[in-house]
Design a protein around this motif. Structure first.
Motif, PDB file in Angstrom:
ATOM      1  N   PHE A   1      -9.745  -8.185   2.537  1.00  0.00           N
ATOM      2  CA  PHE A   1      -8.737  -7.401   1.817  1.00  0.00           C
ATOM      3  C   PHE A   1      -9.088  -5.910   1.837  1.00  0.00           C
ATOM      4  CE2 PHE A   1      -7.595  -5.340  -2.214  1.00  0.00           C
ATOM      5  CZ  PHE A   1      -6.218  -5.386  -2.106  1.00  0.00           C
TER       6      PHE A   1
ATOM      7  N   LEU B   1      -6.949  -2.990   3.429  1.00  0.00           N
ATOM      8  CA  LEU B   1      -6.458  -1.887   2.585  1.00  0.00           C
ATOM      9  C   LEU B   1      -6.667  -0.542   3.295  1.00  0.00           C
ATOM     10  CD1 LEU B   1      -5.374  -1.334  -0.348  1.00  0.00           C
ATOM     11  CD2 LEU B   1      -7.747  -0.877  -0.976  1.00  0.00           C
TER      12      LEU B   1
ATOM     13  N   ALA C   1      -4.406  -0.328   6.318  1.00  0.00           N
ATOM     14  CA  ALA C   1      -3.019  -0.049   5.916  1.00  0.00           C
ATOM     15  C   ALA C   1      -2.839   1.418   5.544  1.00  0.00           C
ATOM     16  CB  ALA C   1      -2.624  -0.950   4.752  1.00  0.00           C
ATOM     17  N   LEU C   2      -3.868   1.984   4.883  1.00  0.00           N
ATOM     18  CA  LEU C   2      -3.793   3.402   4.519  1.00  0.00           C
ATOM     19  C   LEU C   2      -3.769   4.272   5.775  1.00  0.00           C
ATOM     20  CD1 LEU C   2      -6.253   3.678   1.511  1.00  0.00           C
ATOM     21  CD2 LEU C   2      -3.849   4.341   1.512  1.00  0.00           C
TER      22      LEU C   2
ATOM     23  N   VAL D   1      -2.112  -2.882  -5.881  1.00  0.00           N
ATOM     24  CA  VAL D   1      -1.828  -3.947  -4.914  1.00  0.00           C
ATOM     25  C   VAL D   1      -2.231  -5.301  -5.489  1.00  0.00           C
ATOM     26  CG1 VAL D   1      -2.392  -4.839  -2.620  1.00  0.00           C
ATOM     27  CG2 VAL D   1      -2.041  -2.389  -2.945  1.00  0.00           C
ATOM     28  N   LEU D   2      -3.370  -5.336  -6.180  1.00  0.00           N
ATOM     29  CA  LEU D   2      -3.871  -6.611  -6.701  1.00  0.00           C
ATOM     30  C   LEU D   2      -2.992  -7.173  -7.822  1.00  0.00           C
ATOM     31  CD1 LEU D   2      -7.734  -6.082  -6.654  1.00  0.00           C
ATOM     32  CD2 LEU D   2      -6.392  -7.659  -5.266  1.00  0.00           C
TER      33      LEU D   2
ATOM     34  N   ARG E   1      -8.756   5.220  -4.690  1.00  0.00           N
ATOM     35  CA  ARG E   1      -8.805   3.908  -4.033  1.00  0.00           C
ATOM     36  C   ARG E   1      -8.819   2.780  -5.064  1.00  0.00           C
ATOM     37  NH1 ARG E   1     -12.656   2.447   1.063  1.00  0.00           N
ATOM     38  NH2 ARG E   1     -12.679   0.214   0.730  1.00  0.00           N
ATOM     39  N   MET E   2      -9.473   3.019  -6.176  1.00  0.00           N
ATOM     40  CA  MET E   2      -9.472   2.025  -7.270  1.00  0.00           C
ATOM     41  C   MET E   2      -8.040   1.801  -7.757  1.00  0.00           C
ATOM     42  SD  MET E   2     -12.649   1.085  -8.083  1.00  0.00           S
ATOM     43  CE  MET E   2     -13.002   0.858  -9.811  1.00  0.00           C
TER      44      MET E   2
ATOM     45  N   LEU F   1      -5.242   2.407  -6.131  1.00  0.00           N
ATOM     46  CA  LEU F   1      -4.463   1.742  -5.074  1.00  0.00           C
ATOM     47  C   LEU F   1      -4.751   0.238  -5.083  1.00  0.00           C
ATOM     48  CD1 LEU F   1      -4.939   4.204  -2.065  1.00  0.00           C
ATOM     49  CD2 LEU F   1      -2.783   3.610  -3.145  1.00  0.00           C
ATOM     50  N   ARG F   2      -6.027  -0.072  -5.171  1.00  0.00           N
ATOM     51  CA  ARG F   2      -6.429  -1.480  -5.151  1.00  0.00           C
ATOM     52  C   ARG F   2      -5.825  -2.211  -6.356  1.00  0.00           C
ATOM     53  NH1 ARG F   2     -11.359  -0.556  -5.490  1.00  0.00           N
ATOM     54  NH2 ARG F   2     -11.875  -0.555  -3.292  1.00  0.00           N
TER      55      ARG F   2
ATOM     56  N   VAL G   1       0.843  -1.203   0.000  1.00  0.00           N
ATOM     57  CA  VAL G   1       0.000   0.000   0.000  1.00  0.00           C
ATOM     58  C   VAL G   1       0.878   1.253   0.000  1.00  0.00           C
ATOM     59  CG1 VAL G   1      -1.650   1.338   1.381  1.00  0.00           C
ATOM     60  CG2 VAL G   1      -2.026  -1.102   1.018  1.00  0.00           C
TER      61      VAL G   1
END
Lengths: 187, 183
Positions: B41, B45, B48-49, A176-177, A169-170, A172-173, A122
């Motif tokens: 998850f 997330l 973690a942020l 990470v994914l 957030r999309m 970031l996700r 993250v």
């Protein structure tokens, strides 16, 4: 009991000199995290943060306590960082060069993902975000500012704040994914 | 198996669903490992942020700010010494008026000196202004009141101007502050 921000400010306005050191200690790292996300250059970010604290002190008499002190301070810090960015015409370099996600760095797909590993990912993802998204993420998740407060700080319309936070957030996700495809839904 | 919409799983993770919306999803989660993983998850997330480490400032950060924020710049000090700015303004106004008056009096009343050409030059430029000032000054404070002392007369005029300026500032400043000081 911890002295509230407003009590400290009243004390300063009555002529006190020690209260500001407490406010500095309380908000120093948060203001610096904001200017750092916006400017991207450590020394300039620190200078902008110091400048923001000095400006805030001089303008304390104008703080009307309609908003939280933190929101008011972040707004000054945000505007100061914008000025620095414009003045220096800084180009924010991507921060991922030294920790690019090469195959060796990839975490094997594992549903029992260690939280610490996720946290590291993250952080990397946050460094990859464009500054305008990272700024909003910082304000929302790290500084505990509401959508309305972020709109006040940045001067952006409320809808834009919500939209950018959703997109951030999309992103970031998605970042990470990339390393954890097992979390991608198969349905 | 029918899985809930991914966005609904995120909303559940963020705690944005009410009980009636959340219930069927929670029932599904009890029997679906994959959806449970997704919700876990999303929660991790956000956690973690929120736990992103804050940067450490350099050791000189606080001292530098506190040095700049000295007693001289104290917000409480701005209302303590209002006479300083009025004194400065008074000196400026007095100096200007003296120059205008001396320029108006040059040539005829002053003996020729190295400065005379300068006064003559100024007179030609601001002669009408100096004459207007002299006639207005006579009507406000006649020369007889100051027993012919021109400098005293100018000083009294400057103080009068300052009183008017001070009054205007008191009337207008609160409105200007109200416009500028938004959080």
């Amino acid at each position: 009991m911890e002295q509230s921000d407003n009590d400290i400010i009243q004390e300063i306005l009555r002529g006190g000199h020690h209260g500001y050191a407490i406010l500095l200690q309380r908000y120093r790292a948060r203001v610096l995290s904001l200017t750092l996300r916006m400017i991207g250059h450590r020394a300039d970010a620190e200078e902008a943060a110091q400048d923001a604290f000095i400006r805030a002190f001089r303008a304390l008499r104008g703080f009307e306590q309609r908003a939280r002190f933190s929101t008011w301070l972040y707004r000054i810090a945000y505007n100061t960082a914008v000025t620095y960015r414009q003045r220096q015409r800084m180009v924010t370099l991507p921060l991922d060069e030294e920790h690019d996600d090469t195959d060796a760095a990839r975490i094997p797909p594992d549903r029992n993902l260690e939280y610490e590993e996720l946290r590291k990912q993250v952080q990397k993802a946050l460094d990859h975000l464009r500054p305008e998204y990272a700024t909003l993420v910082t304000l929302f998740y790290l500084q505990d500012q509401s959508y309305d407060e972020i709109a006040t700080i940045t001067g952006l319309p409320l809808g834009t704040v919500k939209n950018r936070l959703h997109r951030a957030r999309m992103e970031l996700r998605a970042y990470v994914l990339k390393n954890y495809p097992s979390l991608e839904p198969t349905h | 198996m029918m899985h809930p919409d991914r966005n609904m799983l995120r909303q559940l993770a963020d705690g944005n669903l009410d009980a009636t919306e959340a219930h069927p999803i929670e029932v599904h989660l009890a029997s679906c490992t994959q959806c449970r993983m997704i919700v876990a998850f999303e929660r991790d997330l956000v956690r973690a942020l929120r736990e992103t480490p804050l940067p450490q400032a350099s050791p000189d950060f606080d001292p530098a700010v506190l040095r700049a924020v000295s007693r001289r710049n104290h917000p409480a000090a701005t209302s303590r010494l209002p006479w300083v700015k009025y004194a400065a303004a008074g000196i400026l106004i007095s100096a200007t008026l003296i120059v205008i008056t001396l320029a108006g009096a040059s040539g005829e009343e002053q003996s020729r000196s190295m400065l005379t050409p300068v006064f003559e030059q100024i007179t030609s430029l601001i002669g009408p202004l100096a004459n207007t000032f002299a006639s207005q000054a006579d009507s406000i404070i006649p020369t007889s009141c100051t027993q012919g002392n021109e400098v005293l007369r100018i000083f009294l005029l400057a103080m009068g101007a300052l009183l008017v300026l001070g009054g205007l500032e008191r009337l207008l400043l609160p409105h200007l502050k109200g416009l500028n000081h938004r959080p």
